[in-house]
Structure formats: structure tokens, C-alpha cells
Motif scaffolding. Structure first.
Motif, mmCIF file in Angstrom:
data_model
loop_
_atom_site.group_PDB
_atom_site.id
_atom_site.type_symbol
_atom_site.label_atom_id
_atom_site.label_comp_id
_atom_site.label_asym_id
_atom_site.label_seq_id
_atom_site.Cartn_x
_atom_site.Cartn_y
_atom_site.Cartn_z
ATOM 1 N N PHE A 1 0.832 -1.202 0.000
ATOM 2 C CA PHE A 1 0.000 0.000 0.000
ATOM 3 C C PHE A 1 0.871 1.259 0.000
ATOM 4 O O PHE A 1 0.608 2.216 -0.741
ATOM 5 C CB PHE A 1 -0.917 0.005 1.223
ATOM 6 C CG PHE A 1 -1.769 1.241 1.345
ATOM 7 C CD1 PHE A 1 -2.940 1.367 0.615
ATOM 8 C CD2 PHE A 1 -1.378 2.280 2.172
ATOM 9 C CE1 PHE A 1 -3.715 2.510 0.709
ATOM 10 C CE2 PHE A 1 -2.145 3.430 2.281
ATOM 11 C CZ PHE A 1 -3.326 3.547 1.546
ATOM 12 N N ALA A 2 1.924 1.253 0.834
ATOM 13 C CA ALA A 2 2.812 2.414 0.903
ATOM 14 C C ALA A 2 3.516 2.646 -0.434
ATOM 15 O O ALA A 2 3.630 3.789 -0.906
ATOM 16 C CB ALA A 2 3.838 2.222 2.013
ATOM 17 N N ALA A 3 3.978 1.555 -1.065
ATOM 18 C CA ALA A 3 4.679 1.683 -2.353
ATOM 19 C C ALA A 3 3.728 2.169 -3.444
ATOM 20 O O ALA A 3 4.092 3.018 -4.271
ATOM 21 C CB ALA A 3 5.298 0.340 -2.741
ATOM 22 N N ARG A 4 2.530 1.638 -3.447
ATOM 23 C CA ARG A 4 1.547 2.049 -4.463
ATOM 24 C C ARG A 4 1.159 3.515 -4.272
ATOM 25 O O ARG A 4 1.047 4.271 -5.243
ATOM 26 C CB ARG A 4 0.318 1.159 -4.384
ATOM 27 C CG ARG A 4 -0.708 1.416 -5.473
ATOM 28 C CD ARG A 4 -1.864 0.430 -5.369
ATOM 29 N NE ARG A 4 -2.870 0.672 -6.379
ATOM 30 C CZ ARG A 4 -2.817 0.226 -7.627
ATOM 31 N NH1 ARG A 4 -1.775 -0.491 -8.016
ATOM 32 N NH2 ARG A 4 -3.782 0.483 -8.483
ATOM 33 N N PHE A 5 0.968 3.910 -3.022
ATOM 34 C CA PHE A 5 0.613 5.299 -2.735
ATOM 35 C C PHE A 5 1.728 6.251 -3.192
ATOM 36 O O PHE A 5 1.464 7.282 -3.810
ATOM 37 C CB PHE A 5 0.353 5.475 -1.239
ATOM 38 C CG PHE A 5 0.064 6.888 -0.828
ATOM 39 C CD1 PHE A 5 -1.199 7.423 -1.003
ATOM 40 C CD2 PHE A 5 1.071 7.683 -0.290
ATOM 41 C CE1 PHE A 5 -1.462 8.743 -0.635
ATOM 42 C CE2 PHE A 5 0.815 8.990 0.085
ATOM 43 C CZ PHE A 5 -0.464 9.521 -0.092
ATOM 44 N N ALA A 6 2.975 5.874 -2.875
ATOM 45 C CA ALA A 6 4.106 6.710 -3.275
ATOM 46 C C ALA A 6 4.217 6.795 -4.790
ATOM 47 O O ALA A 6 4.510 7.860 -5.349
ATOM 48 C CB ALA A 6 5.400 6.161 -2.676
ATOM 49 N N SER A 7 3.962 5.674 -5.475
ATOM 50 C CA SER A 7 4.056 5.668 -6.935
ATOM 51 C C SER A 7 3.039 6.611 -7.560
ATOM 52 O O SER A 7 3.352 7.351 -8.500
ATOM 53 C CB SER A 7 3.840 4.245 -7.461
ATOM 54 O OG SER A 7 4.871 3.381 -7.023
ATOM 55 N N PHE B 1 3.698 10.518 -6.366
ATOM 56 C CA PHE B 1 4.854 11.181 -6.969
ATOM 57 C C PHE B 1 5.046 10.812 -8.436
ATOM 58 O O PHE B 1 6.057 11.172 -9.041
ATOM 59 C CB PHE B 1 6.116 10.844 -6.173
ATOM 60 C CG PHE B 1 6.048 11.262 -4.733
ATOM 61 C CD1 PHE B 1 6.172 12.601 -4.381
ATOM 62 C CD2 PHE B 1 5.836 10.324 -3.731
ATOM 63 C CE1 PHE B 1 6.097 12.985 -3.055
ATOM 64 C CE2 PHE B 1 5.765 10.702 -2.388
ATOM 65 C CZ PHE B 1 5.892 12.037 -2.053
ATOM 66 N N GLU B 2 4.083 10.073 -8.994
ATOM 67 C CA GLU B 2 4.113 9.683 -10.408
ATOM 68 C C GLU B 2 5.451 9.034 -10.783
ATOM 69 O O GLU B 2 6.104 9.413 -11.760
ATOM 70 C CB GLU B 2 3.838 10.900 -11.296
ATOM 71 C CG GLU B 2 2.481 11.535 -11.036
ATOM 72 C CD GLU B 2 2.222 12.738 -11.927
ATOM 73 O OE1 GLU B 2 3.153 13.121 -12.669
ATOM 74 O OE2 GLU B 2 1.112 13.284 -11.873
ATOM 75 N N ILE B 3 5.831 8.068 -9.982
ATOM 76 C CA ILE B 3 7.109 7.376 -10.208
ATOM 77 C C ILE B 3 6.971 6.402 -11.368
ATOM 78 O O ILE B 3 6.059 5.574 -11.392
ATOM 79 C CB ILE B 3 7.554 6.620 -8.945
ATOM 80 C CG1 ILE B 3 7.734 7.595 -7.774
ATOM 81 C CG2 ILE B 3 8.852 5.866 -9.208
ATOM 82 C CD1 ILE B 3 8.037 6.905 -6.463
ATOM 83 N N LEU C 1 5.951 -6.218 -7.949
ATOM 84 C CA LEU C 1 4.511 -6.029 -8.113
ATOM 85 C C LEU C 1 4.167 -4.559 -8.336
ATOM 86 O O LEU C 1 3.327 -4.221 -9.178
ATOM 87 C CB LEU C 1 3.769 -6.550 -6.878
ATOM 88 C CG LEU C 1 3.520 -8.058 -6.801
ATOM 89 C CD1 LEU C 1 2.968 -8.434 -5.435
ATOM 90 C CD2 LEU C 1 2.563 -8.497 -7.903
ATOM 91 N N THR C 2 4.813 -3.697 -7.576
ATOM 92 C CA THR C 2 4.549 -2.259 -7.701
ATOM 93 C C THR C 2 4.948 -1.750 -9.074
ATOM 94 O O THR C 2 4.217 -0.978 -9.706
ATOM 95 C CB THR C 2 5.309 -1.477 -6.613
ATOM 96 O OG1 THR C 2 4.925 -1.959 -5.320
ATOM 97 C CG2 THR C 2 5.015 0.006 -6.705
ATOM 98 N N ALA C 3 6.112 -2.173 -9.551
ATOM 99 C CA ALA C 3 6.611 -1.697 -10.839
ATOM 100 C C ALA C 3 5.822 -2.266 -12.013
ATOM 101 O O ALA C 3 5.664 -1.613 -13.041
ATOM 102 C CB ALA C 3 8.089 -2.060 -10.991
ATOM 103 N N SER C 4 5.319 -3.485 -11.863
ATOM 104 C CA SER C 4 4.646 -4.153 -12.970
ATOM 105 C C SER C 4 3.142 -3.923 -12.996
ATOM 106 O O SER C 4 2.491 -4.220 -14.000
ATOM 107 C CB SER C 4 4.915 -5.669 -12.899
ATOM 108 O OG SER C 4 6.301 -5.942 -12.906
ATOM 109 N N ALA C 5 2.582 -3.421 -11.900
ATOM 110 C CA ALA C 5 1.123 -3.265 -11.799
ATOM 111 C C ALA C 5 0.518 -2.432 -12.925
ATOM 112 O O ALA C 5 -0.512 -2.828 -13.491
ATOM 113 C CB ALA C 5 0.763 -2.672 -10.435
ATOM 114 N N PRO C 6 1.100 -1.284 -13.304
ATOM 115 C CA PRO C 6 0.483 -0.492 -14.378
ATOM 116 C C PRO C 6 0.410 -1.246 -15.705
ATOM 117 O O PRO C 6 -0.613 -1.207 -16.389
ATOM 118 C CB PRO C 6 1.403 0.732 -14.484
ATOM 119 C CG PRO C 6 2.055 0.839 -13.156
ATOM 120 C CD PRO C 6 2.255 -0.567 -12.710
#
Length: 287
Positions: A82-88, A91-93, A200-205
Motif C-alpha cells: 500500500f505504501a509503495a503504491r501510494f508513493a508511486s 509522486f508519479e514514479i 509487483l509495484t513496478a509491474s502493476a500499471p
């Protein structure tokens, strides 16, 4: 920026990188990281010790321990996800950006080097390493004894039924406390899990994974992480005489090489990160 626009941009860029853009790539990577995670003290060594406790196999106690540590990993993972997704999103990472990919490669190389620092070649090791591992093993073995001991003496046999229930409840709480403690102690070294969350965070989009779907994959990760211990548990239940020597060898290996396991896990995660970001290095070196 809208989530869909960011996802489309990430997807286009990911075509030139090694970030997982299909489940055929993502799922094997997650499964491999989960199996690496399955070799830690908390997920393998302590369950093996519980299975080797003298007397009749305490199946309920083993399952309580595995369920507790698996649940602990999952809860921690969901919070981090959740924290990683929120940050992404905040901040549009763009995790597929070449600079971030290069950073991932550098981190992977650093972890690989760190693994050799933690566990130097045999010729450079000092005798104190095995002594430290033995000391850790002795303390954890004492925890195991307090958690699984349910053989009563002649005096214990005369205690009341109420006290017996209280003792059973106390043993269960102790066992769950050991699982949580093992998880907390391993938070700093659960690098395969952190790598899986990052993946998971990087590949989700690119894959269109929402938070619920990503959490489901984390749950599957936690189950796969426990498969080796569950397999040994099943073997210990069905084929005790055949599996017991294997449990003893695993037990002895952790007693002598606990530090080596941590170093190996760190090095393996480093290699995975380097392989998964290698195309960014190729672009820099070879255009």
C-alpha cells in the motif's frame, strides 16, 4: 496525472526493459523469490525444529506456527505494498525509467557484494562464525522446547483440568509469539519479499493490477513460501522413519551454517535484481 495515463506510459517504456510486462514473466519471478524466502530461519529452520520435538508429532502446533508466520508476512507485505503504491501514484514514479532501472542494478550488485562480506570465503572465515551460529541455534532450540513441550510428569498429571487448559493456551500463545518474533527479526533481511513487493509495484500499471489483485498475489507468495515446510510436515506425518533423517540433516545444517543462509539469500536477491534490470545497463553500455 491520471492513473490510466501513467500506466499506459509505463507500459510503452517497459517494452524496452526487463520489468515484467506479462504474467508469464511475473509469476515465475514471484515463485522463485518465494522459494528463496522459504529457506530462512523463520520459514524453515524453526518449523523443522518443531517437527523434530521429542515424542508424538504436535501437528496442531506446527500448523499454528506456520499460519502465524505466514499471516505476519502477509500483513507486513500488504502494508508495504500500500505504501509503495501510494508513493508511486502520489509522486508519479515511473519504475521503468532507465535511471531507476540502473539504480536497481546498482542495488543488486551491492547486495551481491554484501553477501560475500557477510559470509567470506571459507579460507578467510574465523572460528567465531560457527560459534555464533551455534549460540543462536541454542537459544532458538530453547524457545522450541518451551513451545512444544507437553509431556507431563507424575506431578503434572495430578493438576486440575482448568490448569491444563491454561497451560495449553499459554503454549499456543508462546508458539505464536515465537512466530511473530522470528518474523520481526527477519524483517530487515526479508529481501526476497521486498523484491517481490517492488516487482509487483513496478509491474502493476503494465498488467492492470489493482491493489486487491496485487494483495492476492502476495497471499499466493506467502503460501508458496511455506510449501517446503508443509511438504516436510506431510512427509513427517506419513513417512516418519523416512523423513526424520532429512529433518536431522536440515537441523544440523542450520546449526552450523545459519549465517551462510542469510548471505546466500541476500546474494540471490542481488542476482535477481541485476538480471531484471540488465537491459538498462545494456542500453547505457551498448546504446
Amino acid at each position: 496525472m491520471a492513473d490510466g495515463t501513467w500506466g499506459a506510459r509505463a507500459y510503452r517504456r517497459s517494452m524496452d526493459t526487463d520489468i515484467a510486462t506479462s504474467f508469464a514473466v511475473l509469476l515465475p519471478l514471484l515463485a522463485g523469490l518465494a522459494l528463496i524466502d522459504s529457506l530462512s530461519f523463520g520459514t524453515l529452520a524453526i518449523p523443522v525444529w518443531l517437527m523434530m520435538a521429542p515424542g508424538k508429532l504436535r501437528a496442531t502446533k506446527v500448523m499454528i506456527y506456520l499460519a502465524t508466520i505466514g499471516g505476519f508476512y502477509f500483513v507486513v507485505g500488504v502494508m508495504l505494498l500500500f505504501a509503495a503504491r501510494f508513493a508511486s501514484l502520489q509522486f508519479e514514479i515511473d519504475w521503468n525509467h532507465p535511471v531507476i532501472m540502473l539504480g536497481g542494478f546498482v542495488v543488486g550488485a551491492g547486495l551481491l557484494i554484501l553477501s560475500f562480506v557477510i559470509e567470506p570465503p571459507k579460507s578467510l572465515q574465523k572460528d567465531t562464525t560457527s560459534k555464533k551460529a551455534s549460540g543462536m541455534y541454542t537459544r532458538l532450540a530453547a524457545w522450541r522446547q518451551s513451545a512444544v513441550e507437553d509431556n507431563v510428569s507424575a506431578l503434572d498429571a495430578r493438576i486440575s483440568q482448568t490448569n491444563t487448559k491454561q497451560r495449553t493456551k499459554s503454549g499456543t500463545v508462546t508458539l505464536m509469539s515465537i512466530a511473530v518474533t522470528a518474523g520481526v527479526l527477519e524483517v530487515a533481511t526479508m529481501l526476497p519479499y521486498l523484491a517481490a513487493i517492488g516487482l509487483l509495484t513496478a509491474s502493476a500499471p503494465a498488467l492492470g493490477l489493482g491493489f486487491v489483485q496485487s494483495s492476492g498475489l502476495l497471499a499466493a507468495y506467502c503460501v508458496i513460501m511455506l510449501v517446503p515446510s508443509l511438504t516436510l510436515f506431510l512427509g513427517r506425518t506419513v513417512l516418519r522413519n523416512a523423513v526424520s533423517p532429512l529433518l536431522e540433516r536440515i537441523d544440523e545444517w542450520f546449526a552450523k551454517n545459519g549465517q551462510s543462509t542469510i548471505a546466500w539469500v541476500i546474494g540471490a536477491v542481488g542476482v535477481v535484481l541485476m538480471l531484471n534490470t540488465w537491459s538498462a545497463v545494456e542500453n547505457v553500455l551498448f546504446g
